[in-house]
Design a protein around this motif. Structure first.
Motif, short mmCIF file in Angstrom:
data_model
loop_
_atom_site.label_atom_id
_atom_site.label_comp_id
_atom_site.label_asym_id
_atom_site.label_seq_id
_atom_site.Cartn_x
_atom_site.Cartn_y
_atom_site.Cartn_z
N ARG A 132 12.60 -23.65 4.92
CA ARG A 132 12.95 -23.81 6.67
C ARG A 132 12.92 -24.86 6.74
N ALA A 144 21.79 -13.87 5.03
CA ALA A 144 20.41 -13.49 5.45
C ALA A 144 20.15 -12.97 6.63
N TYR A 169 15.29 -20.14 8.93
CA TYR A 169 15.32 -20.31 7.85
C TYR A 169 16.39 -19.81 7.08
N CYS A 196 17.49 -11.40 1.82
CA CYS A 196 19.16 -12.37 1.60
C CYS A 196 19.57 -11.63 0.38
N CYS A 222 18.05 -18.82 2.79
CA CYS A 222 17.19 -18.92 1.30
C CYS A 222 18.38 -19.51 0.60
N LEU A 280 11.55 -12.46 2.38
CA LEU A 280 10.21 -12.31 2.72
C LEU A 280 10.30 -11.82 3.38
N TRP A 296 13.00 -18.86 -0.31
CA TRP A 296 13.44 -19.08 0.85
C TRP A 296 12.85 -21.22 1.83
#
Length: 120
Positions: free
Chosen positions: A37, A5, A92, A21, A94, A79, A35
């Motif tokens: 977080r 990422a 974040y 990613c 992936c 994203l 994704w």
């Protein structure tokens, strides 16, 4: 198989960032990508997901601000994050559901995480 990422950073409220990613290794096919977080002291949550056919889903908190996309030829997922808010601050990650060459079935793989900080 590895997921790498990139694209995190520090941005002011209202600003934009684009996360990317890339999956690499012995990959036969990739099904869902997404994704997630995780903010400090919080559980990891789904932000956005996309199927191999391009169907998408989003957390209510990011709908109309974030856009997920993928390039199947390059095994990448992106994203685009607009109108960022301080509450978007998190690491974040992936995620991808991957079928490896020579292996029956698919397994989930995670990227290493990239920090997004929204602050003035």
């Amino acid at each position: 198989v590895q997921l790498q990422a990139s694209g995190g950073g520090l941005v002011q409220p209202g600003g934009s960032l684009r996360l990317s990613c890339a999956a690499s290794g012995s990959i036969r096919s990739i099904h869902d990508m997404g994704w997630y977080r995780q903010a400090p002291g919080e559980q990891r949550e789904l932000v956005a997901g996309i199927t191999s056919g391009g169907s998408t889903n989003y957390a209510d908190s990011v709908t109309d601000r974030f856009t997920i996309s993928r390039d199947n030829a390059k095994n990448t997922v992106h994203l685009q994050m607009n109108s960022l808010k301080p509450e978007d601050t998190a690491v974040y990650y992936c995620n991808a559901l991957i079928v490896r060459r020579g292996v029956i079935g698919a397994t989930y793989h995670w990227g290493q995480g990239t920090q997004v900080t929204v602050s003035s």
